[in-house]
Design an enzyme around this catalytic site. Structure first.
Site, PDB file in Angstrom:
ATOM      1  N   ASP A  76     -32.245  61.900 -14.718  1.00 61.15           N
ATOM      2  CA  ASP A  76     -32.691  61.508 -15.905  1.00 61.15           C
ATOM      3  C   ASP A  76     -33.096  62.581 -16.964  1.00 61.15           C
ATOM      4  O   ASP A  76     -33.163  62.168 -17.965  1.00 61.15           O
ATOM      5  CB  ASP A  76     -33.837  60.527 -15.547  1.00 61.15           C
ATOM      6  CG  ASP A  76     -34.984  61.014 -15.052  1.00 61.15           C
ATOM      7  OD1 ASP A  76     -35.104  60.625 -13.868  1.00 61.15           O
ATOM      8  OD2 ASP A  76     -35.546  61.974 -15.361  1.00 61.15           O
ATOM      9  N   GLU A  81     -27.605  68.244  -9.519  1.00 67.24           N
ATOM     10  CA  GLU A  81     -27.774  66.761  -9.199  1.00 67.24           C
ATOM     11  C   GLU A  81     -26.467  66.290  -8.490  1.00 67.24           C
ATOM     12  O   GLU A  81     -25.453  66.822  -9.020  1.00 67.24           O
ATOM     13  CB  GLU A  81     -28.130  66.144 -10.636  1.00 67.24           C
ATOM     14  CG  GLU A  81     -27.814  64.562 -10.934  1.00 67.24           C
ATOM     15  CD  GLU A  81     -28.275  63.805 -10.114  1.00 67.24           C
ATOM     16  OE1 GLU A  81     -27.965  63.058  -8.917  1.00 67.24           O
ATOM     17  OE2 GLU A  81     -29.864  63.486 -10.248  1.00 67.24           O
ATOM     18  N   ASP A 136     -24.769  68.593  -4.003  1.00 69.08           N
ATOM     19  CA  ASP A 136     -25.764  67.959  -3.057  1.00 69.08           C
ATOM     20  C   ASP A 136     -26.809  69.231  -3.040  1.00 69.08           C
ATOM     21  O   ASP A 136     -26.437  70.451  -2.794  1.00 69.08           O
ATOM     22  CB  ASP A 136     -25.146  67.861  -1.615  1.00 69.08           C
ATOM     23  CG  ASP A 136     -26.130  67.500  -0.713  1.00 69.08           C
ATOM     24  OD1 ASP A 136     -25.763  66.920   0.310  1.00 69.08           O
ATOM     25  OD2 ASP A 136     -27.384  67.741  -0.866  1.00 69.08           O
ATOM     26  N   GLY A 137     -27.829  68.888  -3.411  1.00 70.46           N
ATOM     27  CA  GLY A 137     -29.071  70.111  -3.448  1.00 70.46           C
ATOM     28  C   GLY A 137     -29.206  70.915  -1.947  1.00 70.46           C
ATOM     29  O   GLY A 137     -29.391  71.697  -2.224  1.00 70.46           O
ATOM     30  N   ASP A 194     -37.092  66.624  -7.547  1.00 78.97           N
ATOM     31  CA  ASP A 194     -37.226  65.280  -8.135  1.00 78.97           C
ATOM     32  C   ASP A 194     -36.291  64.350  -7.469  1.00 78.97           C
ATOM     33  O   ASP A 194     -35.240  63.808  -8.161  1.00 78.97           O
ATOM     34  CB  ASP A 194     -37.044  65.444  -9.537  1.00 78.97           C
ATOM     35  CG  ASP A 194     -37.335  64.057 -10.131  1.00 78.97           C
ATOM     36  OD1 ASP A 194     -36.767  63.853 -11.480  1.00 78.97           O
ATOM     37  OD2 ASP A 194     -38.029  63.194  -9.703  1.00 78.97           O
ATOM     38  N   THR A 251     -34.820  61.051  -5.035  1.00 78.55           N
ATOM     39  CA  THR A 251     -34.948  59.495  -4.799  1.00 78.55           C
ATOM     40  C   THR A 251     -35.750  59.498  -3.182  1.00 78.55           C
ATOM     41  O   THR A 251     -35.909  60.718  -3.127  1.00 78.55           O
ATOM     42  CB  THR A 251     -33.594  58.717  -4.662  1.00 78.55           C
ATOM     43  OG1 THR A 251     -32.730  59.637  -3.896  1.00 78.55           O
ATOM     44  CG2 THR A 251     -33.130  58.318  -5.844  1.00 78.55           C
ATOM     45  N   ASP A 252     -36.299  58.504  -2.986  1.00 79.96           N
ATOM     46  CA  ASP A 252     -36.972  58.329  -1.546  1.00 79.96           C
ATOM     47  C   ASP A 252     -35.803  58.943  -0.456  1.00 79.96           C
ATOM     48  O   ASP A 252     -34.515  58.964  -0.654  1.00 79.96           O
ATOM     49  CB  ASP A 252     -37.341  56.940  -1.254  1.00 79.96           C
ATOM     50  CG  ASP A 252     -38.572  56.618  -2.351  1.00 79.96           C
ATOM     51  OD1 ASP A 252     -38.420  55.533  -2.911  1.00 79.96           O
ATOM     52  OD2 ASP A 252     -39.276  57.614  -2.558  1.00 79.96           O
TER      53      ASP A 252
HETATM   54  N1  SAM Z   1     -38.452  60.689 -10.418  1.00 82.91           N
HETATM   55  C1  SAM Z   1     -37.699  59.663  -9.449  1.00 82.91           C
HETATM   56  C2  SAM Z   1     -38.607  59.381  -8.408  1.00 82.91           C
HETATM   57  O1  SAM Z   1     -39.512  60.177  -8.093  1.00 82.91           O
HETATM   58  O2  SAM Z   1     -38.260  58.482  -7.701  1.00 82.91           O
HETATM   59  C3  SAM Z   1     -36.663  60.519  -9.301  1.00 82.91           C
HETATM   60  C4  SAM Z   1     -35.748  60.325 -10.470  1.00 82.91           C
HETATM   61  S1  SAM Z   1     -34.242  61.303 -10.407  1.00 82.91           S
HETATM   62  C5  SAM Z   1     -33.265  59.958 -11.268  1.00 82.91           C
HETATM   63  C6  SAM Z   1     -33.431  61.128  -8.768  1.00 82.91           C
HETATM   64  C7  SAM Z   1     -32.264  61.873  -8.522  1.00 82.91           C
HETATM   65  O3  SAM Z   1     -32.062  62.431  -7.396  1.00 82.91           O
HETATM   66  C8  SAM Z   1     -31.034  60.753  -8.773  1.00 82.91           C
HETATM   67  O4  SAM Z   1     -30.378  61.157  -9.879  1.00 82.91           O
HETATM   68  C9  SAM Z   1     -30.060  60.992  -7.568  1.00 82.91           C
HETATM   69  O5  SAM Z   1     -28.759  60.904  -7.768  1.00 82.91           O
HETATM   70  C10 SAM Z   1     -30.537  62.635  -6.986  1.00 82.91           C
HETATM   71  N2  SAM Z   1     -30.293  62.946  -5.792  1.00 82.91           N
HETATM   72  C11 SAM Z   1     -30.441  62.267  -4.432  1.00 82.91           C
HETATM   73  N3  SAM Z   1     -29.875  62.681  -3.709  1.00 82.91           N
HETATM   74  C12 SAM Z   1     -29.606  64.203  -3.799  1.00 82.91           C
HETATM   75  C13 SAM Z   1     -29.129  65.305  -3.359  1.00 82.91           C
HETATM   76  N4  SAM Z   1     -28.842  65.291  -2.001  1.00 82.91           N
HETATM   77  N5  SAM Z   1     -28.831  66.414  -4.112  1.00 82.91           N
HETATM   78  C14 SAM Z   1     -29.000  66.268  -5.399  1.00 82.91           C
HETATM   79  N6  SAM Z   1     -29.598  65.287  -6.195  1.00 82.91           N
HETATM   80  C15 SAM Z   1     -29.889  64.057  -5.417  1.00 82.91           C
END
Ligand code: SAM
Length: 284
Positions: free
Chosen positions: A88, A108, A140-141, A158, A160-161
């Site tokens: 975001d 991301e 992928d991070g 930052d 997702t869960d």
């Molecule tokens: N602030 C929010 C929270 O605390 O729940 C998170 C917001 S941010 C939009 C979360 C991002 O993590 C998403 O855009 C998602 O695509 C990304 N994400 C999830 N798994 C990932 C990974 N393995 N590598 C990189 N980004 C990832």
């Protein structure tokens, strides 16, 4: 007449939070997750991923300020920053407010999150993706940190869960790889979920991280649209102990930046690490 379709909800086991919506802007299944962008009466535009609120126009500043200014002001001179997730753009925005930053790398996994947020939530990233100091990587991070040879001063996760694409970002291997790309003086912070809805997430993270880093400390803050409100993050470092940073020192450093904030201030910073007893008990 208010219809059922006028609401979007976040469901957790025995709790459901509903938000009245003016319109559903986007409802889309990407290669990684179900994305919903809605315009709510109370919180403005809101992004949900897999049914979980990620950010809203009305309260995003709390999370983004506490995830950025706590580590940035705890470090003596951060220049190279790594953000994992953060599609975001809110974390990137706050990081780039520091003039001392040379490069902010953001990794991301889902390009559609960035695309949708730049178009429909432009006030969250405020052009940060187009800043010369931004190095945007779609990957992928977990793969990025396992292959990177760079060293970073501050790393902010930052994500997702711990479900779906983010599950790997809560693993021991990921944290050890993160430690491997941290500069001698450096800090890693990550969100560790709701203190009353996800106590296992804090406990799991603490068990893992205290075995890896010399200093591991939780801090808390309140995000109205994150389930349960009182939210947590963990601060990890092999060189910086957050309990040794004084209010006065933070005040001097914060004033020197002349960054204006809506939630963060040095008093909240120090206070955030004095976590409530139930959280400490839960970590035992
Ligand atoms: N602030 C929010 C929270 O605390 O729940 C998170 C917001 S941010 C939009 C979360 C991002 O993590 C998403 O855009 C998602 O695509 C990304 N994400 C999830 N798994 C990932 C990974 N393995 N590598 C990189 N980004 C990832």
């Amino acid at each position: 007449m208010i219809h059922d379709t006028d609401w979007v909800s976040e469901k957790w086991q025995n709790v459901e939070t509903r938000y009245r919506v003016r319109s559903m802007i986007y409802d889309y299944q990407s290669n990684f997750q179900h994305m919903q962008l809605v315009d709510t009466y109370q919180y403005g535009k809101m992004l949900l991923l897999d049914g979980i609120v990620q950010t809203t126009e009305r309260d995003e500043f709390v999370y983004h300020e506490m995830m950025v200014h706590v580590p940035m002001l705890s470090h003596h001179d951060p220049k190279k920053i790594l953000i994992i997730g953060g599609g975001d753009g809110g974390i990137l925005r706050e990081v780039l407010r520091y003039k001392s930053i040379e490069k902010a790398t953001i990794v991301e996994i889902d390009p559609l999150v960035i695309e949708f947020c730049k178009e429909y939530l432009p006030d969250i990233s405020k052009g940060a993706f187009d800043d010369d100091r931004t190095d945007l990587i779609i990957a992928d991070g977990a793969v990025f940190v396992s292959e990177s040879r760079e060293k970073f001063d501050v790393i902010i996760i930052d994500s997702t869960d711990p479900v779906g694409p983010a599950r790997i970002l809560f693993s021991e291997k990921f944290y050890l790889d993160i430690q491997g790309i941290m500069a001698p003086e450096s800090i890693m912070v990550r969100q560790t979920g709701s203190t009353n809805m996800q106590p296992d997430e804090q406990k799991e993270a603490f068990e893992l991280l205290k075995g890896i880093f010399r200093h591991t400390a939780f801090y808390v803050y309140t995000v109205p649209t994150y389930i349960g409100g009182l939210f947590s993050a963990v601060f990890c470092s092999d060189s910086i102990d957050p309990s040794e940073i004084s209010y006065d020192e933070l005040g001097r450093k914060f004033n020197r930046t002349s960054i204006e904030t809506l939630y963060y201030n040095p008093g909240i910073h120090v206070g955030a690490f004095h976590v409530p007893g139930f959280l400490k008990e839960g970590l035992k």
